[in-house]
Design a protein around this motif. Structure first.
Motif, PDB file in Angstrom:
ATOM      1  N   VAL A 159     -12.091 -18.805  -1.426  1.00  0.00           N
ATOM      2  CA  VAL A 159     -11.662 -19.004  -0.017  1.00  0.00           C
ATOM      3  C   VAL A 159     -11.795 -20.534   0.487  1.00  0.00           C
ATOM      4  O   VAL A 159     -11.004 -21.184   0.973  1.00  0.00           O
ATOM      5  CB  VAL A 159     -12.311 -17.933   1.070  1.00  0.00           C
ATOM      6  N   ASP A 160     -12.968 -20.924  -0.068  1.00  0.00           N
ATOM      7  CA  ASP A 160     -13.199 -22.533   0.352  1.00  0.00           C
ATOM      8  C   ASP A 160     -14.321 -22.746  -0.444  1.00  0.00           C
ATOM      9  O   ASP A 160     -15.534 -22.191  -0.649  1.00  0.00           O
ATOM     10  CB  ASP A 160     -13.944 -22.277   1.904  1.00  0.00           C
ATOM     11  N   THR A 161     -14.395 -24.145  -1.208  1.00  0.00           N
ATOM     12  CA  THR A 161     -15.379 -24.567  -2.158  1.00  0.00           C
ATOM     13  C   THR A 161     -16.320 -25.364  -1.367  1.00  0.00           C
ATOM     14  O   THR A 161     -17.108 -25.866  -2.140  1.00  0.00           O
ATOM     15  CB  THR A 161     -14.592 -25.240  -3.221  1.00  0.00           C
ATOM     16  N   THR A 162     -16.351 -25.517  -0.093  1.00  0.00           N
ATOM     17  CA  THR A 162     -17.311 -26.528   0.639  1.00  0.00           C
ATOM     18  C   THR A 162     -18.577 -25.691   0.557  1.00  0.00           C
ATOM     19  O   THR A 162     -18.826 -24.871   0.847  1.00  0.00           O
ATOM     20  CB  THR A 162     -16.904 -26.578   2.051  1.00  0.00           C
ATOM     21  N   GLY A 163     -19.328 -27.062  -0.069  1.00  0.00           N
ATOM     22  CA  GLY A 163     -21.003 -26.590   0.008  1.00  0.00           C
ATOM     23  C   GLY A 163     -21.374 -26.023  -1.194  1.00  0.00           C
ATOM     24  O   GLY A 163     -22.559 -25.371  -1.510  1.00  0.00           O
ATOM     25  N   ALA A 164     -20.573 -25.404  -2.041  1.00  0.00           N
ATOM     26  CA  ALA A 164     -20.745 -24.791  -3.469  1.00  0.00           C
ATOM     27  C   ALA A 164     -21.755 -25.275  -4.202  1.00  0.00           C
ATOM     28  O   ALA A 164     -22.976 -24.892  -4.621  1.00  0.00           O
ATOM     29  CB  ALA A 164     -19.595 -24.295  -4.217  1.00  0.00           C
ATOM     30  N   GLY A 165     -21.776 -26.715  -4.338  1.00  0.00           N
ATOM     31  CA  GLY A 165     -22.826 -27.548  -5.093  1.00  0.00           C
ATOM     32  C   GLY A 165     -24.008 -27.421  -4.610  1.00  0.00           C
ATOM     33  O   GLY A 165     -25.382 -27.239  -5.041  1.00  0.00           O
ATOM     34  N   ASP A 166     -24.022 -27.716  -2.972  1.00  0.00           N
ATOM     35  CA  ASP A 166     -25.227 -27.585  -2.402  1.00  0.00           C
ATOM     36  C   ASP A 166     -25.948 -26.351  -2.565  1.00  0.00           C
ATOM     37  O   ASP A 166     -27.206 -26.050  -2.600  1.00  0.00           O
ATOM     38  CB  ASP A 166     -25.119 -27.945  -1.071  1.00  0.00           C
ATOM     39  N   ALA A 167     -25.184 -25.292  -2.402  1.00  0.00           N
ATOM     40  CA  ALA A 167     -25.856 -23.760  -2.565  1.00  0.00           C
ATOM     41  C   ALA A 167     -26.433 -23.669  -3.743  1.00  0.00           C
ATOM     42  O   ALA A 167     -27.467 -23.034  -3.970  1.00  0.00           O
ATOM     43  CB  ALA A 167     -24.605 -22.588  -2.278  1.00  0.00           C
ATOM     44  N   LEU A 168     -25.599 -24.190  -5.134  1.00  0.00           N
ATOM     45  CA  LEU A 168     -26.159 -23.990  -6.233  1.00  0.00           C
ATOM     46  C   LEU A 168     -27.335 -24.951  -6.258  1.00  0.00           C
ATOM     47  O   LEU A 168     -28.791 -24.332  -6.897  1.00  0.00           O
ATOM     48  CB  LEU A 168     -25.357 -24.625  -7.254  1.00  0.00           C
ATOM     49  N   ALA A 169     -27.577 -25.973  -5.870  1.00  0.00           N
ATOM     50  CA  ALA A 169     -28.771 -26.759  -6.140  1.00  0.00           C
ATOM     51  C   ALA A 169     -29.725 -26.290  -5.306  1.00  0.00           C
ATOM     52  O   ALA A 169     -31.062 -26.179  -5.667  1.00  0.00           O
ATOM     53  CB  ALA A 169     -28.523 -28.137  -5.519  1.00  0.00           C
ATOM     54  N   ALA A 191     -29.379 -17.852 -10.735  1.00  0.00           N
ATOM     55  CA  ALA A 191     -29.548 -17.800  -9.297  1.00  0.00           C
ATOM     56  C   ALA A 191     -28.532 -18.871  -8.548  1.00  0.00           C
ATOM     57  O   ALA A 191     -27.941 -18.498  -7.651  1.00  0.00           O
ATOM     58  CB  ALA A 191     -31.105 -17.733  -8.698  1.00  0.00           C
ATOM     59  N   GLY A 192     -28.498 -20.270  -9.205  1.00  0.00           N
ATOM     60  CA  GLY A 192     -27.852 -21.036  -8.598  1.00  0.00           C
ATOM     61  C   GLY A 192     -26.401 -20.670  -8.633  1.00  0.00           C
ATOM     62  O   GLY A 192     -25.589 -20.935  -7.561  1.00  0.00           O
ATOM     63  N   VAL A 193     -26.021 -20.238  -9.838  1.00  0.00           N
ATOM     64  CA  VAL A 193     -24.497 -19.955 -10.188  1.00  0.00           C
ATOM     65  C   VAL A 193     -24.379 -18.589  -9.092  1.00  0.00           C
ATOM     66  O   VAL A 193     -22.882 -18.691  -8.604  1.00  0.00           O
ATOM     67  CB  VAL A 193     -24.221 -19.806 -11.493  1.00  0.00           C
ATOM     68  N   ALA A 194     -25.070 -17.791  -9.054  1.00  0.00           N
ATOM     69  CA  ALA A 194     -24.695 -16.554  -8.333  1.00  0.00           C
ATOM     70  C   ALA A 194     -24.476 -16.953  -6.783  1.00  0.00           C
ATOM     71  O   ALA A 194     -23.671 -16.457  -6.258  1.00  0.00           O
ATOM     72  CB  ALA A 194     -25.802 -15.597  -8.466  1.00  0.00           C
ATOM     73  N   THR A 195     -25.368 -17.840  -6.410  1.00  0.00           N
ATOM     74  CA  THR A 195     -25.183 -18.338  -4.898  1.00  0.00           C
ATOM     75  C   THR A 195     -23.882 -18.888  -4.661  1.00  0.00           C
ATOM     76  O   THR A 195     -23.256 -18.666  -3.730  1.00  0.00           O
ATOM     77  CB  THR A 195     -26.583 -18.972  -4.431  1.00  0.00           C
ATOM     78  N   ALA A 196     -23.679 -20.034  -5.613  1.00  0.00           N
ATOM     79  CA  ALA A 196     -22.376 -20.719  -5.408  1.00  0.00           C
ATOM     80  C   ALA A 196     -21.236 -19.861  -5.221  1.00  0.00           C
ATOM     81  O   ALA A 196     -20.372 -19.802  -4.686  1.00  0.00           O
ATOM     82  CB  ALA A 196     -22.387 -21.665  -6.456  1.00  0.00           C
TER      83      ALA A 196
END
Length: 320
Positions: free
Chosen positions: A248-258, A277-282
């Protein structure tokens, strides 16, 4: 934040909290072009705010030190973070200031083009973040848009017994290898996206990780969007890929992973589990509109964790 416990927080992010305006467009606007769309939503954003929220989602006690204006967007930014359990009590509100914001174009695939409008208020000055405040956390994550500012905080955090996590963006590191190397030396966790790997190592994630570990970083995570992410240390490397999701939206996916990786890691979980856990959250993040909307969706991470594939990868070569 109280002083009764010398380390009341697991993760303290220091940096930005923004307001994001999402606009659905038929195509991403290019130079001298137009893309007339419609306003979809107004959400809380900011790399540091997103990281802190994701660390909390992973089970860590998280906080954010930021600077916002005394306007309504600034109040909403802090209130939304507090509602997600992020301690924002040490943040600074600048009287008469305007909170910075982003306009995010989204096309039909969920890919984005983001324009940030930096106002006079974005992050606290390094001198406004005291050593006493840095001592409240087990790991400090300074925003690395300004490498000199980040290095100041990283160095002081280390001197006060905290670990350090940084996320390096392509524009911040371009042509500044000496500063990148100094910041890597002061950091325990370094996160990079594929754009950063392109700048530092011609797009080779393994070479990028080797350079940063040789400079002094303990762990390097390189994200690759749909291709997952890799995690590297002197002791081993792993590759994780998330499930296929409707983006839907890739905004913040890298932040979520980190953030989720950092929160998991500081709680003592192995690197491989922290990567998962990081990849699942992203993966959860990209399934919703807005960088933190997954926190409000009520979706547990358990099912997503089970669908992340994790493999050992060859150890890095060329580490000095």
């Amino acid at each position: 934040m109280t002083a009764t416990n010398p380390r009341p927080l697991d993760v303290l992010a220091v940096g930005d909290a923004s307001v994001d305006y999402f606009v659905q467009v038929p195509h991403i606007a290019t130079a001298d072009g137009k893309a007339i769309g419609r306003l979809l939503s107004i959400q809380g954003g900011g790399m540091s705010a997103n990281l802190a929220a994701a660390a909390g989602f992973a089970g860590a006690r998280s906080g954010l030190v930021t600077a916002v204006g005394s306007d309504e967007p600034g109040r909403q930014a802090l209130d939304r973070l507090a509602a997600h359990g992020v301690d924002v009590s040490a943040s600074i509100t600048v009287a008469g200031g305007h909170t910075w914001f982003c306009v995010v174009q989204l096309d039909d695939t969920g890919e984005k083009s983001l324009v940030g409008a930096v106002t006079e208020v974005k992050i606290p000055a390094a001198g406004q973040v005291s050593d006493d405040l840095l001592r409240t956390a087990r790991v400090v994550a300074p925003l690395a848009d300004d490498l000199g500012w980040a290095l100041d905080l990283a160095t002081r955090a280390r001197a006060n017994g905290a670990a350090v996590a940084v996320d390096l963006e392509p524009d911040a590191v371009s042509g500044r290898w000496d500063e990148v190397r100094a910041l890597a030396r002061a950091s325990d966790l370094v996160f990079c996206n594929q754009g950063t790997a392109e700048v530092l190592a011609g797009g080779d994630p393994e070479r990028c990780a080797a350079l940063l570990i040789s400079a002094g970083a303990s762990v390097v995570v390189v994200t690759g969007g749909r291709n997952g992410a890799s995690c590297h240390s002197r002791d081993g490397s792993w590759l994780a890929r998330g499930p296929r999701v409707d983006v839907v939206d890739t905004t913040g996916a890298g932040d979520a992973l980190a953030g989720a990786f950092t929160g998991s890691w500081i709680l003592g979980r192995p690197l491989a589990d922290s990567l998962r856990a990081g990849v699942a959250t992203a993966s959860l993040c990209v399934g919703h509109l807005g960088s933190r909307a997954y926190l409000d969706a009520g979706t547990g991470i358990g099912t997503t964790l089970r669908t992340v594939t994790l493999d050992a990868a060859p150890r890095l070569q060329g580490i000095r």
